[in-house]
Write a protein that holds these residues in place. Structure first.
Motif, PDB file in Angstrom:
ATOM      1  N   ARG A 203      -2.269   9.075  -3.624  1.00 19.18           N
ATOM      2  CA  ARG A 203      -3.513   9.700  -3.181  1.00 19.18           C
ATOM      3  C   ARG A 203      -3.904  10.839  -4.112  1.00 19.18           C
ATOM      4  O   ARG A 203      -3.097  11.653  -4.487  1.00 19.18           O
ATOM      5  CB  ARG A 203      -3.363  10.236  -1.765  1.00 19.18           C
TER       6      ARG A 203
ATOM      7  N   ASN B 148     -11.848   7.133   0.142  1.00 20.02           N
ATOM      8  CA  ASN B 148     -10.877   6.978   1.215  1.00 20.02           C
ATOM      9  C   ASN B 148     -10.113   8.273   1.390  1.00 20.02           C
ATOM     10  O   ASN B 148      -9.171   8.543   0.666  1.00 20.02           O
ATOM     11  CB  ASN B 148      -9.921   5.825   0.892  1.00 20.02           C
TER      12      ASN B 148
ATOM     13  N   LYS C 178      -8.728  -3.085   2.922  1.00 17.20           N
ATOM     14  CA  LYS C 178      -7.578  -3.966   2.702  1.00 17.20           C
ATOM     15  C   LYS C 178      -8.049  -5.415   2.602  1.00 17.20           C
ATOM     16  O   LYS C 178      -7.618  -6.158   1.718  1.00 17.20           O
ATOM     17  CB  LYS C 178      -6.566  -3.843   3.843  1.00 17.20           C
TER      18      LYS C 178
ATOM     19  N   ASP D 162      -9.089   9.158   4.562  1.00 15.92           N
ATOM     20  CA  ASP D 162      -8.298   8.985   5.781  1.00 15.92           C
ATOM     21  C   ASP D 162      -6.837   8.761   5.425  1.00 15.92           C
ATOM     22  O   ASP D 162      -6.499   8.319   4.343  1.00 15.92           O
ATOM     23  CB  ASP D 162      -8.792   7.761   6.573  1.00 15.92           C
ATOM     24  N   GLU D 163      -5.984   9.080   6.358  1.00 15.06           N
ATOM     25  CA  GLU D 163      -4.565   8.811   6.175  1.00 15.06           C
ATOM     26  C   GLU D 163      -4.315   7.298   6.190  1.00 15.06           C
ATOM     27  O   GLU D 163      -3.510   6.793   5.443  1.00 15.06           O
ATOM     28  CB  GLU D 163      -3.732   9.496   7.265  1.00 15.06           C
ATOM     29  N   GLU D 164      -5.031   6.605   7.039  1.00 16.28           N
ATOM     30  CA  GLU D 164      -4.895   5.147   7.149  1.00 16.28           C
ATOM     31  C   GLU D 164      -5.961   4.476   6.288  1.00 16.28           C
ATOM     32  O   GLU D 164      -7.109   4.895   6.267  1.00 16.28           O
ATOM     33  CB  GLU D 164      -5.072   4.698   8.602  1.00 16.28           C
ATOM     34  N   ILE D 165      -5.570   3.439   5.603  1.00 14.73           N
ATOM     35  CA  ILE D 165      -6.523   2.677   4.803  1.00 14.73           C
ATOM     36  C   ILE D 165      -7.328   1.796   5.749  1.00 14.73           C
ATOM     37  O   ILE D 165      -6.748   1.044   6.538  1.00 14.73           O
ATOM     38  CB  ILE D 165      -5.795   1.797   3.770  1.00 14.73           C
ATOM     39  N   PRO D 166      -8.659   1.885   5.698  1.00 16.70           N
ATOM     40  CA  PRO D 166      -9.465   1.038   6.582  1.00 16.70           C
ATOM     41  C   PRO D 166      -9.165  -0.445   6.361  1.00 16.70           C
ATOM     42  O   PRO D 166      -8.983  -0.888   5.227  1.00 16.70           O
ATOM     43  CB  PRO D 166     -10.906   1.369   6.175  1.00 16.70           C
ATOM     44  N   GLU D 167      -9.120  -1.180   7.440  1.00 13.41           N
ATOM     45  CA  GLU D 167      -8.841  -2.618   7.356  1.00 13.41           C
ATOM     46  C   GLU D 167      -9.859  -3.335   6.481  1.00 13.41           C
ATOM     47  O   GLU D 167      -9.515  -4.293   5.792  1.00 13.41           O
ATOM     48  CB  GLU D 167      -8.804  -3.233   8.766  1.00 13.41           C
TER      49      GLU D 167
ATOM     50  N   TYR E   4       0.815  -1.209   0.000  1.00 17.41           N
ATOM     51  CA  TYR E   4       0.000   0.000   0.000  1.00 17.41           C
ATOM     52  C   TYR E   4       0.853   1.266   0.000  1.00 17.41           C
ATOM     53  O   TYR E   4       0.352   2.339  -0.347  1.00 17.41           O
ATOM     54  CB  TYR E   4      -0.964  -0.002   1.193  1.00 17.41           C
ATOM     55  N   SER E   5       2.125   1.161   0.334  1.00 19.57           N
ATOM     56  CA  SER E   5       2.996   2.341   0.331  1.00 19.57           C
ATOM     57  C   SER E   5       3.214   2.864  -1.087  1.00 19.57           C
ATOM     58  O   SER E   5       3.595   4.023  -1.270  1.00 19.57           O
ATOM     59  CB  SER E   5       4.347   2.014   0.978  1.00 19.57           C
TER      60      SER E   5
END
Length: 152
Positions: free
Chosen positions: A10, A37, A47, A39-44, A5-6
């Motif tokens: 975005r 999406n 994923k 958010d800074e974090e991708i929701p689990e 994911y890195s």
């Protein structure tokens, strides 16, 4: 983890690529969008949905064969009289020939809270439409199938 994911970029959503393996062992790279999406974090959940698709790519491919075939037959009927040997719109009696006419190029992972668990939209290039074809799937249920621009 099957996805790096890195490497996703975005914009309004997150964009990246994944690789899946076909029955013959060949690999296919597919564009991916993680929709809605911000958010800074991708929701689990997103994923998990993407990785579930990767793990079950061959099952999705087999499962979608019949809906793709039925959609093509419906389109062909709407187009009216077409010669059976027409290169762009051939008459297909062997359902397995459909994968010679379509090619998956992108997937959108949809927000689980809005679209339901494991909801994705799959986008195909196809021989009969310049727009391509899209299929929205939730779990292993087809929600919608049509031109690429109609599915989300």
């Amino acid at each position: 983890m099957k996805v790096d994911y890195s490497k996703f970029e975005r914009d309004e959503s997150l964009y990246g690529e994944v690789t899946v393996k076909d029955l013959d062992g060949s690999e296919k790279t597919i564009k991916v969008e993680l929709v809605e999406n911000e958010d800074e974090e991708i929701p689990e959940a997103e994923k998990e949905t993407l990785e579930f698709f990767i793990d079950n790519y061959l099952e999705y491919k087999q499962f979608l064969l019949k809906p793709i075939f039925e959609y093509y037959q419906k389109c062909r009927k709407m187009w009216g009289a077409i010669a059976s040997d027409d290169q762009k719109f051939p008459e297909i009696s062997d359902i397995n020939k459909m994968y010679e006419m379509v090619s998956l190029y992108a997937i959108a992972v949809l927000d689980e809270n809005h679209y339901g668990k494991r909801s994705i939209s799959l986008y195909y290039n196809c021989t009969w439409s310049e727009e391509g074809m899209g299929i929205m799937v939730s779990e292993f249920n087809v929600v919608k199938i049509g031109d690429s621009g109609e599915v989300w």
